[in-house]
Design a protein around this motif. Structure first.
Motif, mmCIF file in Angstrom:
data_model
loop_
_atom_site.group_PDB
_atom_site.id
_atom_site.type_symbol
_atom_site.label_atom_id
_atom_site.label_comp_id
_atom_site.label_asym_id
_atom_site.label_seq_id
_atom_site.Cartn_x
_atom_site.Cartn_y
_atom_site.Cartn_z
ATOM 1 N N LYS A 146 4.043 38.931 17.446
ATOM 2 C CA LYS A 146 2.608 38.732 17.625
ATOM 3 C C LYS A 146 1.790 39.302 16.472
ATOM 4 C CE LYS A 146 2.751 38.609 22.680
ATOM 5 N NZ LYS A 146 2.363 39.267 23.954
ATOM 6 N N ASP A 147 2.274 40.381 15.848
ATOM 7 C CA ASP A 147 1.481 41.023 14.787
ATOM 8 C C ASP A 147 1.638 40.345 13.421
ATOM 9 O OD1 ASP A 147 4.045 41.805 14.128
ATOM 10 O OD2 ASP A 147 3.687 43.957 14.358
ATOM 11 N N VAL A 148 2.442 39.285 13.349
ATOM 12 C CA VAL A 148 2.600 38.540 12.100
ATOM 13 C C VAL A 148 1.469 37.514 11.985
ATOM 14 C CG1 VAL A 148 4.046 36.905 10.836
ATOM 15 C CG2 VAL A 148 5.099 38.839 12.022
ATOM 16 N N LYS A 149 0.732 37.564 10.882
ATOM 17 C CA LYS A 149 -0.357 36.608 10.668
ATOM 18 C C LYS A 149 0.216 35.345 10.025
ATOM 19 C CE LYS A 149 -4.029 40.067 10.274
ATOM 20 N NZ LYS A 149 -5.125 40.617 9.422
ATOM 21 N N TYR A 150 0.302 34.297 10.821
ATOM 22 C CA TYR A 150 0.929 33.055 10.349
ATOM 23 C C TYR A 150 -0.142 32.024 10.023
ATOM 24 C CZ TYR A 150 3.885 28.917 10.144
ATOM 25 O OH TYR A 150 4.522 27.778 9.730
ATOM 26 N N GLY A 190 11.140 38.611 25.122
ATOM 27 C CA GLY A 190 10.250 37.848 24.250
ATOM 28 C C GLY A 190 8.802 38.280 24.315
ATOM 29 N N LYS A 191 8.535 39.413 24.970
ATOM 30 C CA LYS A 191 7.149 39.828 25.219
ATOM 31 C C LYS A 191 6.354 40.129 23.952
ATOM 32 C CE LYS A 191 8.267 44.732 25.939
ATOM 33 N NZ LYS A 191 8.193 45.869 26.889
ATOM 34 N N ASN A 192 7.034 40.491 22.866
ATOM 35 C CA ASN A 192 6.327 40.832 21.623
ATOM 36 C C ASN A 192 6.248 39.671 20.639
ATOM 37 O OD1 ASN A 192 5.859 43.562 22.383
ATOM 38 N ND2 ASN A 192 7.960 44.087 21.810
ATOM 39 N N LEU A 232 16.748 39.171 13.026
ATOM 40 C CA LEU A 232 15.905 38.022 12.690
ATOM 41 C C LEU A 232 14.445 38.356 12.968
ATOM 42 C CD1 LEU A 232 17.909 35.081 14.340
ATOM 43 C CD2 LEU A 232 17.727 35.546 11.886
ATOM 44 N N ASP A 233 13.556 37.661 12.256
ATOM 45 C CA ASP A 233 12.118 37.852 12.465
ATOM 46 C C ASP A 233 11.523 36.787 13.379
ATOM 47 O OD1 ASP A 233 11.666 40.117 10.607
ATOM 48 O OD2 ASP A 233 12.376 38.658 9.119
ATOM 49 N N GLY A 234 12.286 35.759 13.672
ATOM 50 C CA GLY A 234 11.762 34.704 14.524
ATOM 51 C C GLY A 234 12.633 33.461 14.493
ATOM 52 N N THR A 289 9.889 28.578 25.083
ATOM 53 C CA THR A 289 9.019 29.197 26.093
ATOM 54 C C THR A 289 9.837 29.626 27.307
ATOM 55 O OG1 THR A 289 7.109 27.884 25.385
ATOM 56 C CG2 THR A 289 7.019 28.859 27.589
ATOM 57 N N GLY A 290 10.684 28.712 27.801
ATOM 58 C CA GLY A 290 11.486 29.030 28.979
ATOM 59 C C GLY A 290 12.670 29.923 28.688
ATOM 60 N N GLY A 291 13.275 29.757 27.508
ATOM 61 C CA GLY A 291 14.495 30.484 27.194
ATOM 62 C C GLY A 291 14.293 31.831 26.526
ATOM 63 N N PHE A 292 13.043 32.092 26.062
ATOM 64 C CA PHE A 292 12.823 33.354 25.340
ATOM 65 C C PHE A 292 11.459 33.985 25.618
ATOM 66 C CE2 PHE A 292 11.537 35.510 21.279
ATOM 67 C CZ PHE A 292 12.379 36.610 21.403
ATOM 68 N N LEU A 293 10.384 33.277 25.333
ATOM 69 C CA LEU A 293 9.048 33.878 25.417
ATOM 70 C C LEU A 293 8.661 34.310 26.829
ATOM 71 C CD1 LEU A 293 7.078 31.520 22.989
ATOM 72 C CD2 LEU A 293 7.911 33.842 22.531
#
Length: 254
Positions: free
Chosen positions: A115-119, A191-193, A171-173, A182-186
């Protein structure tokens, strides 16, 4: 004589019944929740339920064959199974090797990072390490768009291995199907962060036109039956029943 004729008739009926109920060997990669995964040792998920609904329409029995993603198409061409129903996108590259039915769903892919990565695009994650499923459309996108921007792309045999390495800090992502990630990780504690980044990715040259059923070239009769079956379950409510079991929107997409 009558007994002989009766035996011939019964044999013929038996052959017909067998032909109508012939097994359809369906290849799946059960590492792709919520589309295809294992529960209590059995394959479950959207793809599995759709396969069963289609088999019912064409009066065949689904027999699921587990196969690693990277060897899905080689296995089909080697006749290890009859079809692939495992979220395989219809792309120009794949059409050079095998045939496909019409799509049975179409969802976008997304980039996922902390979440803290500015993409703001591929260049904004230069130097990051992104995991993708080997031989997937997401890998093709990552190699075509992320790698040239300086992102390190690491390919894995299964998508769940990507999540394990994200959790381990290796890994970073990832780049993954929006619904799957969404279903398998987030949606899970691990996956909360992390969160979805950037736009929905529908780019045809990478992601094709949606997921279809893979067949060997020349299986025209079976292709026609399956196309008709896809239309039938869309019309009779069976598709919606399966869809609503896993999703809160129509995964058939655009």
């Amino acid at each position: 004589m009558k007994k002989l004729l009766l035996a011939v008739v019964l044999a013929a009926v038996g052959v017909t019944a067998f032909a109508q109920g012939k097994d359809l060997r369906v290849a799946i990669d059960p590492t792709y929740e919520p589309f295809t995964f294992k529960k209590d040792g059995q394959p479950v998920g959207f793809d599995v339920d759709i396969a069963k609904a289609l088999c019912e329409q064409i009066k065949r029995k689904c027999v699921f064959v587990e196969q690693g993603w990277d060897s899905m198409i080689p296995g089909l061409m080697a006749r290890k199974y009859d079809v692939i129903i495992s979220s395989m996108s219809v792309t120009e590259d794949r059409l050079k090797q095998i045939d496909f039915t019409d799509k049975y769903y179409n969802t976008p892919s997304r980039v996922v990072t902390k979440k803290d990565v500015k993409y703001t695009g591929p260049a904004s994650i230069k130097g990051k390490k992104i995991g993708v499923l080997k031989s997937s459309t997401q890998e093709k996108y990552a190699l075509g768009e992320l790698k040239p921007a300086g992102v390190e792309v690491v390919s894995y045999e299964a998508q769940d291995q990507v999540y394990l390495d994200i959790n381990a800090g290796r890994l970073d992502g990832t780049v993954a199907d929006f619904v799957e990630v969404t279903g398998g990780f987030l949606s899970k504690p691990e996956g909360k962060n992390y969160e979805l980044k950037g736009d929905e990715l529908y780019i045809p040259k990478y992601f094709g036109i949606g997921a279809g059923i893979g067949l060997r070239k020349g299986q025209d009769k079976l292709k026609g039956e399956l196309n008709a079956a896809i239309k039938a379950i869309r019309a009779n409510g069976e598709y919606k029943k399966v869809n609503d079991k896993y999703f809160k929107f129509d995964v058939y997409g655009k």
